[in-house]
Every structure is written in C-alpha cells, then in structure tokens.
Design an enzyme around this catalytic site. Structure first.
Site, PDB file in Angstrom:
ATOM      1  N   GLU A 161      -8.562 -15.528 -11.673  1.00  0.00           N
ATOM      2  CA  GLU A 161      -8.681 -16.768 -10.821  1.00  0.00           C
ATOM      3  C   GLU A 161      -9.722 -17.915 -11.349  1.00  0.00           C
ATOM      4  OE1 GLU A 161      -9.173 -15.406  -6.701  1.00  0.00           O
ATOM      5  OE2 GLU A 161      -7.481 -14.049  -6.957  1.00  0.00           O
ATOM      6  N   ASN A 202      -5.485 -13.500 -15.177  1.00  0.00           N
ATOM      7  CA  ASN A 202      -4.617 -13.173 -13.956  1.00  0.00           C
ATOM      8  C   ASN A 202      -5.209 -14.490 -12.938  1.00  0.00           C
ATOM      9  OD1 ASN A 202      -3.372 -11.153 -12.374  1.00  0.00           O
ATOM     10  ND2 ASN A 202      -5.101 -10.732 -11.225  1.00  0.00           N
ATOM     11  N   HIS A 238       1.232 -13.572  -4.810  1.00  0.00           N
ATOM     12  CA  HIS A 238       1.050 -13.395  -3.213  1.00  0.00           C
ATOM     13  C   HIS A 238       1.913 -14.765  -2.737  1.00  0.00           C
ATOM     14  CE1 HIS A 238      -2.017 -10.498  -3.716  1.00  0.00           C
ATOM     15  NE2 HIS A 238      -2.942 -11.534  -4.323  1.00  0.00           N
ATOM     16  N   GLU A 266       0.004  -8.603  -8.242  1.00  0.00           N
ATOM     17  CA  GLU A 266      -0.353  -8.335  -6.887  1.00  0.00           C
ATOM     18  C   GLU A 266       0.663  -8.802  -5.976  1.00  0.00           C
ATOM     19  OE1 GLU A 266      -4.373 -10.313  -6.145  1.00  0.00           O
ATOM     20  OE2 GLU A 266      -4.898  -9.516  -8.216  1.00  0.00           O
ATOM     21  N   ASP A 268       3.112  -9.411  -2.834  1.00  0.00           N
ATOM     22  CA  ASP A 268       3.608  -9.265  -1.410  1.00  0.00           C
ATOM     23  C   ASP A 268       4.180 -10.617  -1.046  1.00  0.00           C
ATOM     24  OD1 ASP A 268       0.830 -10.903  -1.307  1.00  0.00           O
ATOM     25  OD2 ASP A 268      -0.400  -9.122  -0.789  1.00  0.00           O
TER      26      ASP A 268
HETATM   27  O1  G3I Z   1     -15.754  -1.800   2.530  1.00  0.00           O
HETATM   28  C1  G3I Z   1     -16.293  -2.580   3.488  1.00  0.00           C
HETATM   29  C2  G3I Z   1     -16.303  -1.720   4.773  1.00  0.00           C
HETATM   30  O2  G3I Z   1     -17.597  -0.922   4.576  1.00  0.00           O
HETATM   31  C3  G3I Z   1     -16.418  -2.544   6.026  1.00  0.00           C
HETATM   32  O3  G3I Z   1     -16.613  -1.989   7.128  1.00  0.00           O
HETATM   33  C4  G3I Z   1     -15.486  -3.735   6.235  1.00  0.00           C
HETATM   34  C5  G3I Z   1     -15.736  -4.838   7.355  1.00  0.00           C
HETATM   35  O4  G3I Z   1     -14.985  -6.041   7.132  1.00  0.00           O
HETATM   36  O5  G3I Z   1     -15.371  -4.442   4.967  1.00  0.00           O
HETATM   37  C6  G3I Z   1     -15.106  -3.648   3.893  1.00  0.00           C
HETATM   38  O6  G3I Z   1     -14.936  -4.483   2.625  1.00  0.00           O
HETATM   39  C7  G3I Z   1     -13.676  -5.262   2.594  1.00  0.00           C
HETATM   40  C8  G3I Z   1     -13.103  -4.686   1.220  1.00  0.00           C
HETATM   41  O7  G3I Z   1     -11.991  -5.808   1.305  1.00  0.00           O
HETATM   42  C9  G3I Z   1     -12.581  -3.139   1.408  1.00  0.00           C
HETATM   43  O8  G3I Z   1     -11.637  -3.113   2.292  1.00  0.00           O
HETATM   44  C10 G3I Z   1     -13.996  -6.720   2.572  1.00  0.00           C
HETATM   45  O9  G3I Z   1     -14.853  -7.028   3.667  1.00  0.00           O
HETATM   46  C11 G3I Z   1     -13.017  -7.225   2.139  1.00  0.00           C
HETATM   47  O10 G3I Z   1     -13.437  -8.731   2.087  1.00  0.00           O
HETATM   48  C12 G3I Z   1     -12.423  -6.783   0.889  1.00  0.00           C
HETATM   49  O11 G3I Z   1     -11.175  -7.702   0.881  1.00  0.00           O
HETATM   50  C13 G3I Z   1     -10.603  -7.678  -0.567  1.00  0.00           C
HETATM   51  C14 G3I Z   1     -10.361  -8.860  -1.064  1.00  0.00           C
HETATM   52  O12 G3I Z   1      -9.751  -8.780  -2.347  1.00  0.00           O
HETATM   53  C15 G3I Z   1     -11.720  -9.618  -1.222  1.00  0.00           C
HETATM   54  O13 G3I Z   1     -11.473 -11.123  -1.874  1.00  0.00           O
HETATM   55  C16 G3I Z   1      -9.256  -6.867  -0.333  1.00  0.00           C
HETATM   56  O14 G3I Z   1      -9.523  -5.673  -0.007  1.00  0.00           O
HETATM   57  C17 G3I Z   1      -8.671  -7.011  -1.730  1.00  0.00           C
HETATM   58  O15 G3I Z   1      -7.247  -6.500  -1.718  1.00  0.00           O
HETATM   59  C18 G3I Z   1      -8.473  -8.209  -2.322  1.00  0.00           C
HETATM   60  O16 G3I Z   1      -7.694  -8.317  -3.662  1.00  0.00           O
HETATM   61  C19 G3I Z   1      -7.724  -9.694  -4.071  1.00  0.00           C
HETATM   62  C20 G3I Z   1      -7.585  -9.428  -5.295  1.00  0.00           C
HETATM   63  O17 G3I Z   1      -8.899  -8.758  -5.791  1.00  0.00           O
HETATM   64  C21 G3I Z   1      -7.571 -10.938  -6.366  1.00  0.00           C
HETATM   65  N1  G3I Z   1      -6.635 -11.779  -5.908  1.00  0.00           N
HETATM   66  C22 G3I Z   1      -6.635 -11.692  -4.319  1.00  0.00           C
HETATM   67  C23 G3I Z   1      -6.502 -10.486  -3.706  1.00  0.00           C
HETATM   68  C24 G3I Z   1      -6.344 -10.723  -2.170  1.00  0.00           C
HETATM   69  O18 G3I Z   1      -7.375 -11.246  -1.625  1.00  0.00           O
END
Ligand code: G3I
Length: 480
Positions: A161, A202, A238, A266, A268
């Site tokens: 990004e 990416n 996405h 990615e 969806d």
């Molecule tokens: O692990 C913590 C957990 O301990 C806590 O209780 C919880 C509370 O909100 O948060 C958890 O962390 C989260 C993490 O995902 C794991 O689930 C974060 O808040 C959350 O912000 C994070 O989101 C991730 C996101 O990237 C962040 O930008 C998504 O899972 C992940 O799928 C997403 O993936 C991105 C790609 O890397 C890049 N492209 C876009 C895509 C979607 O945003």
C-alpha cells in the site's frame, strides 16, 4: 460351430468394452471435477489460498475447512512489523512460525505478508527521525525476517500500500524520511536475504486501470528497466458486490506483459448485512468473474481470499453494516459463491447466476453526533480523477479546533445525483443525495492541527460539482 463361437466372442468383446468405457468415463469424469478449491485450482496450475489467523488455528470448524479447501495461505497479521519486531532489534517470529509449520504439514504454499507497510508498524519505527537511521532499521528488518523464513515463502509482499488513489506516493515514515528509493531498497534487501523467494508489491484499488494502478505499473516498468528486483504485483481485490472492474482481466494482463507474475492476494466481496439473496447471487457472479479473469492470464498463479469464512472476516469490524464477503458463511457452510468458484475452477463456464432483483443499496444514514465544545474543522475535497460516468476523490479533514477528535462522522449532500461506489479509509452510508462517512478503527483520532484522509470512487452524469457544505460531528467545516 466355429462361426457360433466367433459370433459369441464378437458379442462378448464389445459388451466388455462398453462396460469398461462406461465405468472408466464415470471414474475420469469424477476425477476431473475436483471437490475442493485447492484441488480444482491445482488442476489449472493455480494456488487457491486463504489468509489465516494464528489464534483461530486449531478451532473448528475454521481449521477443518481451512485444511480441506485451501492449498496456500497468508498469515493475516503474524508477519507484520508490530508482531515480528515490536522493539528495535528484538524479533518475535513465534506466531508466524506456528502458522508456517501448520501450512507446511498440509503442503500449503505460504505468502509472506508484509515487510514494509505504514500500518501495524510499531511506534519505535515511526519515532525514528533520520532517514539514514530509518533505512538502516528497515534494511535490518527486511533482512532478518526474510532470512528467518528463507526457503519457506514462495512470494513476499515486500512493500504494501505505497500509493495514494491519485497515483502519488502515500505519505508514511519511509516515504517521508527515506524518500522514493525506500521501495527499491526494501526489494534489494529482500532479494539478498532469500534469492529464491519471489517479491511483490501489493496494493488495493488497483484491480482496474486507474491513476493508482498506473502508478504501480510505472514503478514496475521502472524497476524492470533498471534491474531492480521485482517478480510480482499483488492485487488485494477488496471488492464491493456488483463492482468488479470490467477491465480487471485486461489490467492483470498489462502487468503480466511487463514480465511479472500477478496474484490476487486478499480477495473478498462485501455487501450490506444481513445479506440479501440477490446480493449473494450477485456475489457468486462477481467471484466467478474474478476467478475467470485470473484463469485467463497465464501469469496469474494465486488467488487468496482474505479469511476462511464470513465469521472471521475483517470486514464487519472495519465497515460496520457490511460483511458476508467470503466463500463460506458464518457457520462455515459453502455459499453460492463457493459453488460458482468451484465450477469455474473445474472448467465450467457456469457459476454465474443472474441476479433476480436489483442489489440493495446502503441503509439510511444515522444522525451525526453532538458537536464537541471547541470543535472546528476544514475539509479539502479534491476530484483526483474523472472519466465518463466515474470519478475518484480524495477528501482531507483538518482538525482546526482546540481538542483532539477521537471519532468522526462527516456529512455532506451531493448536488448532481452523484453516487459513491467504493470508499476507502472510511465507512459510508448514502441515502439519496445525503452522505455520511465515518472513521474506521485506525483513523478515528485526529490530533489538534492534524488531519486524516479518505477517498472514494463515484458515478456522475451531467455535472460533478464539489459539495459546498461539510459537517464534521455536527460542526460546519471551512472549505480548505
Ligand atoms: O490481537 C488483538 C486482540 O488481542 C485484541 O483483543 C483485539 C481488540 O480489537 O485486537 C486484536 O488485534 C486486531 C488484529 O487485527 C488481530 O485480529 C487489531 O485490532 C485489528 O486492527 C487487526 O486488523 C487487521 C488489519 O489488517 C489491520 O490493518 C486484520 O486482522 C487484517 O486482516 C488486516 O489485513 C489487511 C492487510 O494486512 C493489508 N490489506 C488490507 C487488509 C484489511 O485491512
């Protein structure tokens, strides 16, 4: 007598042949029609994969479906900088190692995601204040991580990004301190650490030809002409139901023609929830189109969906009121889209049911919040790209007030019937001409004097005037 025997033999042999042919054709037909996404894609020379979350591995039915259906994986979070190097020089690969080991024991290909990204970046990196120091930290991070996983990763998302929607470089610590060269520096470090891993750039919203994909295209052209190592472009995909870009395949092909592999990294396809049956049918059509586009481009060798099923998708958390974006439902049962994808992978042209009704549009906007004392703002609304019937924008919200904004909601009215079709870095509702955009989890806070931006694509006809009034959390903003 001899004649009678011969007659019997002549009769017996064709009957045996017929039986053999019938049984074997039944067998081979069954063998050709694979029953899982991974096997069906493998028969087409492609990997069909899913992003995985380490903390869900071992749970059922998540893991059962993951192991059964997919031939590859991308760790959703575990290879990102905040997990792998939370403090400088102190590396933690345990969460990613667990996924790698699971994937290897199921013969899955593993995409590494991601080495250099502005998000999920630990504070110590953002706090570095000199370009040379940041370059040193970045090179060390890339080298250490790629070396750790050497031989285990088939493609790395080296830089994620890096571009804005208008094709300019995204402002981030690397861009701002190291400058344009940070991308090639990262690629060179990755190549040196594992010469056998393929290296990708990416991004999202680059599935069709637009200002952003043109910028990535120009970067690949430049890297190729100067011998900077790059092997692949990752198209996150996405997408929104009903909005697969019509030039997706042509766009994949033009990148492939530059001599790089192209991957859908990615995927969806989201929709308002609860999902209508019309939208679920449209989604099946949309997934078929994406998979068909990939199969038509010989260098498109991977399709990764961003999650196993709707219950583990990131969408509802980031786009409230939307979801149902994946191939398995909340209970991990296959959806229409799953059947459609399997059919296309198995060589069928079907899997594209016609929608029976018009897809439902966005719900009525909820009222904006109460103004906070001392709140003031200005908004810069820029049309960055405009073409027949469509346009792209970038909207910047400046906090010109005296207190930090912790969540925001920006409202305006379109004057000429414009309709938002896709929006990033925000969540939106549109009801007639009224639009409300709210923050997503990562950009709700705007410090005093700070700003945040989101962008969107929309449709227009006749006139495409810029809205004249914006209200942020109920306060009218100046036009910047
Ligand atoms: O692990 C913590 C957990 O301990 C806590 O209780 C919880 C509370 O909100 O948060 C958890 O962390 C989260 C993490 O995902 C794991 O689930 C974060 O808040 C959350 O912000 C994070 O989101 C991730 C996101 O990237 C962040 O930008 C998504 O899972 C992940 O799928 C997403 O993936 C991105 C790609 O890397 C890049 N492209 C876009 C895509 C979607 O945003």
């Amino acid at each position: 007598m001899f004649c009678r025997v011969l007659h019997k033999r002549v009769f017996i042999i064709p009957l045996g042949l017929l039986l053999f042919t019938a049984i074997s054709s039944l067998f081979f037909t069954r063998a050709l029609a694979a029953t899982t996404l991974g096997a069906a894609a493998a028969a087409q020379g492609r990997v069909f994969a899913a992003a995985v979350e380490g903390n869900r591995l071992g749970t059922t039915p998540y893991t059962t479906v993951f192991d059964r259906e997919f031939a590859g994986t991308t760790p959703g979070n575990e290879m990102k900088w905040d997990t792998t190097e939370p403090s400088r020089g102190s590396f933690n690969f345990a969460p990613a190692d667990a996924i790698v080991s699971h994937a290897q024991s199921h013969s899955m290909k593993i995409r590494g995601h991601t080495l250099v990204w502005y998000s999920q970046l630990p504070g110590w990196v953002s706090n570095i204040s000199s370009g040379s120091d940041l370059l040193q930290a970045m090179n060390n991070h890339v080298t250490t991580e790629v070396t750790h996983f050497q031989g285990k990763i088939w493609y790395w998302d080296v830089v994620n990004e890096a571009f804005n929607e208008d094709g300019t470089r995204r402002s981030n610590p690397f861009q701002n301190l190291i400058g344009n060269a940070y991308i090639e520096d990262a690629f060179r470090a990755a190549r040196a650490a594992d010469p056998n891993a393929k290296l990708c750039i990416n991004d999202y919203n680059i599935e069709g030809q637009n200002a952003k994909s043109n910028a990535v295209y120009a970067l690949v052209q430049d890297f190729k002409s100067r011998g900077v190592p790059i092997d692949c472009v990752g198209f996150q995909a996405h997408l929104i139901v009903g909005q697969v870009p019509s030039d997706f395949q042509a766009n994949l092909q033009r990148f492939a023609n530059l001599g790089v592999d192209v991957q859908i990294t990615e995927l969806d396809i989201r929709m308002p929830t609860p999902a209508s049956s019309a939208n679920l049918q449209q989604q099946a059509t949309d997934y078929s189109r994406v998979v068909t586009a990939c199969l038509a481009v010989s260098r498109c060798n991977d399709i990764t969906v961003w999650g196993v099923g709707d219950a583990d998708s990131w969408i509802p958390g980031f786009f409230p009121g939307q979801g149902a974006a994946l191939l398995f439902d909340d209970n991990y049962n296959p959806k229409l889209a799953y059947n459609a994808v399997l059919q296309v992978l198995n060589g069928g042209v079907g899997g594209t049911p016609t929608p029976t009704t018009t897809p439902t549009r966005t719900p009525t906007p909820s009222p904006t919040s109460t103004p906070i004392p001392g709140a003031a703002c200005s908004v810069h609304y820029a049309i960055t790209n405009q073409w027949a019937g469509g346009f792209g924008t970038n909207v910047t919200i400046n906090n010109t007030g005296s207190s930090t904004i912790t969540s925001w909601s920006l409202a305006w009215t379109f004057a000429n019937g414009q309709v938002i079709t896709q929006l990033w870095n925000g969540s939106y509702t549109q009801s007639g001409s009224s639009v409300i955009v709210t923050n997503v989890s990562y950009n709700g806070t705007i410090a005093v004097g700070g700003n945040t931006s989101f962008g969107f694509n929309g449709s227009w006809s006749g006139t495409n005037s810029i809205p004249t009034t914006f209200k942020l959390n109920g306060v009218t903003c100046n036009i910047a």
